[in-house]
Scaffold this active site. Structure first.
Site, PDB file in Angstrom:
ATOM      1  N   PRO A   1       4.795  70.341  27.352  1.00 22.86           N
ATOM      2  CA  PRO A   1       3.794  70.326  26.270  1.00 22.86           C
ATOM      3  C   PRO A   1       3.648  71.912  26.059  1.00 22.86           C
ATOM      4  CG  PRO A   1       2.820  69.659  28.387  1.00 22.86           C
ATOM      5  CD  PRO A   1       4.329  69.535  28.753  1.00 22.86           C
TER       6      PRO A   1
ATOM      7  N   ASN B   1       8.180  81.850  26.310  1.00 15.53           N
ATOM      8  CA  ASN B   1       8.099  80.762  27.329  1.00 15.53           C
ATOM      9  C   ASN B   1       8.325  81.188  28.616  1.00 15.53           C
ATOM     10  OD1 ASN B   1       7.591  79.158  24.966  1.00 15.53           O
ATOM     11  ND2 ASN B   1       9.569  78.369  24.925  1.00 15.53           N
TER      12      ASN B   1
HETATM   13  P1  CNA Z   1       1.057  77.379  21.297  1.00 19.97           P
HETATM   14  O1  CNA Z   1      -0.168  78.132  21.073  1.00 19.97           O
HETATM   15  O2  CNA Z   1       0.980  76.236  22.059  1.00 19.97           O
HETATM   16  O3  CNA Z   1       1.705  77.024  19.894  1.00 19.97           O
HETATM   17  C1  CNA Z   1       2.918  76.338  19.926  1.00 19.97           C
HETATM   18  C2  CNA Z   1       3.100  76.208  18.263  1.00 19.97           C
HETATM   19  O4  CNA Z   1       4.526  75.579  18.171  1.00 19.97           O
HETATM   20  C3  CNA Z   1       2.277  75.526  17.363  1.00 19.97           C
HETATM   21  O5  CNA Z   1       1.971  76.381  16.143  1.00 19.97           O
HETATM   22  C4  CNA Z   1       2.892  74.301  17.135  1.00 19.97           C
HETATM   23  O6  CNA Z   1       2.486  73.585  15.935  1.00 19.97           O
HETATM   24  C5  CNA Z   1       4.162  74.606  17.233  1.00 19.97           C
HETATM   25  N1  CNA Z   1       5.090  73.256  17.725  1.00 19.97           N
HETATM   26  C6  CNA Z   1       4.897  72.757  18.912  1.00 19.97           C
HETATM   27  N2  CNA Z   1       5.755  71.661  18.814  1.00 19.97           N
HETATM   28  C7  CNA Z   1       6.599  71.860  17.724  1.00 19.97           C
HETATM   29  C8  CNA Z   1       7.743  71.046  17.237  1.00 19.97           C
HETATM   30  N3  CNA Z   1       8.219  69.917  17.804  1.00 19.97           N
HETATM   31  N4  CNA Z   1       7.955  71.317  15.719  1.00 19.97           N
HETATM   32  C9  CNA Z   1       7.507  72.341  15.198  1.00 19.97           C
HETATM   33  N5  CNA Z   1       6.782  73.099  15.731  1.00 19.97           N
HETATM   34  C10 CNA Z   1       6.024  72.819  16.823  1.00 19.97           C
HETATM   35  O7  CNA Z   1       2.084  78.343  22.072  1.00 19.97           O
HETATM   36  P2  CNA Z   1       2.626  79.799  22.099  1.00 19.97           P
HETATM   37  O8  CNA Z   1       4.149  79.788  22.544  1.00 19.97           O
HETATM   38  O9  CNA Z   1       2.575  80.326  20.571  1.00 19.97           O
HETATM   39  O10 CNA Z   1       1.614  80.567  23.136  1.00 19.97           O
HETATM   40  C11 CNA Z   1       2.184  81.471  23.825  1.00 19.97           C
HETATM   41  C12 CNA Z   1       1.905  81.165  25.364  1.00 19.97           C
HETATM   42  C13 CNA Z   1       2.185  79.534  25.549  1.00 19.97           C
HETATM   43  C14 CNA Z   1       2.774  81.776  26.301  1.00 19.97           C
HETATM   44  O11 CNA Z   1       2.252  82.501  26.905  1.00 19.97           O
HETATM   45  C15 CNA Z   1       3.479  80.786  26.942  1.00 19.97           C
HETATM   46  O12 CNA Z   1       3.505  81.170  28.321  1.00 19.97           O
HETATM   47  C16 CNA Z   1       2.650  79.392  26.870  1.00 19.97           C
HETATM   48  N6  CNA Z   1       3.303  78.221  27.286  1.00 19.97           N
HETATM   49  C17 CNA Z   1       4.784  78.250  27.538  1.00 19.97           C
HETATM   50  C18 CNA Z   1       5.248  76.901  27.779  1.00 19.97           C
HETATM   51  C19 CNA Z   1       6.864  76.898  27.961  1.00 19.97           C
HETATM   52  O13 CNA Z   1       7.303  77.637  28.653  1.00 19.97           O
HETATM   53  N7  CNA Z   1       7.510  76.049  27.629  1.00 19.97           N
HETATM   54  C20 CNA Z   1       4.531  75.847  27.661  1.00 19.97           C
HETATM   55  C21 CNA Z   1       3.160  76.062  27.283  1.00 19.97           C
HETATM   56  C22 CNA Z   1       2.609  77.135  27.251  1.00 19.97           C
END
Ligand code: CNA
Length: 308
Positions: free
Chosen positions: A24, A98
């Site tokens: 997520p 990430n």
């Molecule tokens: P965020 O704020 O949650 O934004 C994610 C963005 O991606 C949003 O605009 C969503 O609409 C978009 N999105 C999500 N899934 C999809 C998809 N399938 N297709 C198109 N668009 C999509 O996360 P950010 O990365 O901007 O925020 C930064 C934080 C999140 C960092 O400090 C990370 O450490 C942190 N984080 C990382 C992970 C990971 O490592 N996978 C997971 C959760 C949070």
């Protein structure tokens, strides 16, 4: 890209590139971590990544860390698309927020990657920064214990960057990279976390910026868009696949993904025929490959097989 005019692509990515792997993100309503933090018993969502809150009570972060620790998830098509940019010699650098380690796992080399918000690969005391063996920290966290610094008795945490902490030194390479970029690809990020978010404003004003995301973010929320800006809104896997098809790379990416994933799974899956961890000899290289080479990874349980 098709005309060969693009040679130095900088990719800026966030949690949205890994939702396709089942991790997520933060802010997607309903499924994002911020909407599902009740179980961690914290006063407000950002507390889980707040260093002062951690100092007081590390347990909420450690509960979340158990789920986020690399090893549970596999890279998806989007990660392999970025690796293909590298293989085609087009990737100047990938800047990711990430912490899931999937960029490394799909084979993007260290020198092409900046993990701006750190990773679980190393650990240290959150007070005195004395390094602590990452694997021992992981074992303790997985058992529900708090790893303790042998020097000052502070809580040890994986070197994931919290709000209020400095970014890794490698991040500052952006001062050289962004002015050199001839295309900026922004993928799966809400561009809400500074200083990372402002990086996208540091390419030259004539450089095309391509946003692949579910919704407009950062400078793409303003109208009119800058002349060289373009956004493709929708699910990232669909948009990236569409782009790969336009470039004629789709089959190549799928082959790369299949051979890489099969190679890793075959060597690490304990449920294979031998009943224990697979051995090198048991692995059959993909039929269409001429040469396969094993190499070590940071995880002693995983060897990497590259087939060409
Ligand atoms: P965020 O704020 O949650 O934004 C994610 C963005 O991606 C949003 O605009 C969503 O609409 C978009 N999105 C999500 N899934 C999809 C998809 N399938 N297709 C198109 N668009 C999509 O996360 P950010 O990365 O901007 O925020 C930064 C934080 C999140 C960092 O400090 C990370 O450490 C942190 N984080 C990382 C992970 C990971 O490592 N996978 C997971 C959760 C949070």
């Amino acid at each position: 890209m098709k005309l060969g005019r693009v040679r130095n692509i900088v990719v800026v990515a966030g949690a949205g590139i890994s939702t396709g792997s089942g991790i997520p993100d933060f802010r997607t309503p309903g499924t994002g971590l911020y909407a599902n933090l009740a179980k961690y018993d914290i006063p407000y969502p950002e507390a889980i990544f707040n260093i002062d809150y951690f100092s007081d009570n590390p347990h909420p972060f450690f509960s979340l860390a158990k789920e986020l620790y690399p090893g549970h998830h596999r890279p998806n098509y989007v990660h392999y698309f970025i690796r293909m940019l590298h293989q085609k010699g087009l990737l100047l650098r990938m800047y990711t927020q990430n912490i899931d380690g999937l960029e490394k796992l799909c084979g993007i080399p260290d020198d092409k990657l900046v993990e701006a918000h750190g990773s679980f690969a190393t650990a240290a005391c959150h007070l005195c920064y004395t390094p602590y063996p990452a694997e021992e920290a992981k074992q303790a966290i997985m058992k529900g214990n708090v790893p303790i610094c042998t020097f000052c008795a502070g809580a040890v945490k994986p070197n994931v960057v919290f709000f209020g902490e400095d970014l890794p030194e490698k991040y500052f390479q952006h001062a050289e990279d962004f002015p050199k970029a001839d295309l900026l690809m922004i993928m799966g990020t809400s561009l809400k976390i500074e200083p990372f978010a402002s990086l996208v404003n540091t390419v030259k004003s004539t450089v095309p910026r391509l946003l692949l995301n579910r919704d407009p973010v950062g400078p793409f929320e303003r109208r009119p868009l800058r002349r060289a800006d373009y956004m493709e809104l929708g699910d990232l896997s669909d948009s990236v696949r569409k782009l790969a098809e336009i470039l004629g790379w789709h089959t190549e990416i799928q082959d790369l993904m299949n051979s890489h994933e099969n190679g890793l799974r075959s060597y690490t899956d304990p449920s294979n025929s031998s009943g224990t961890a697979a051995s090198k000899q048991e692995f059959q290289p993909p039929q269409n490959s001429n040469k396969c080479l094993w190499s070590a990874t940071k995880n002693p349980n995983i060897l990497l097989l590259r087939c060409v």
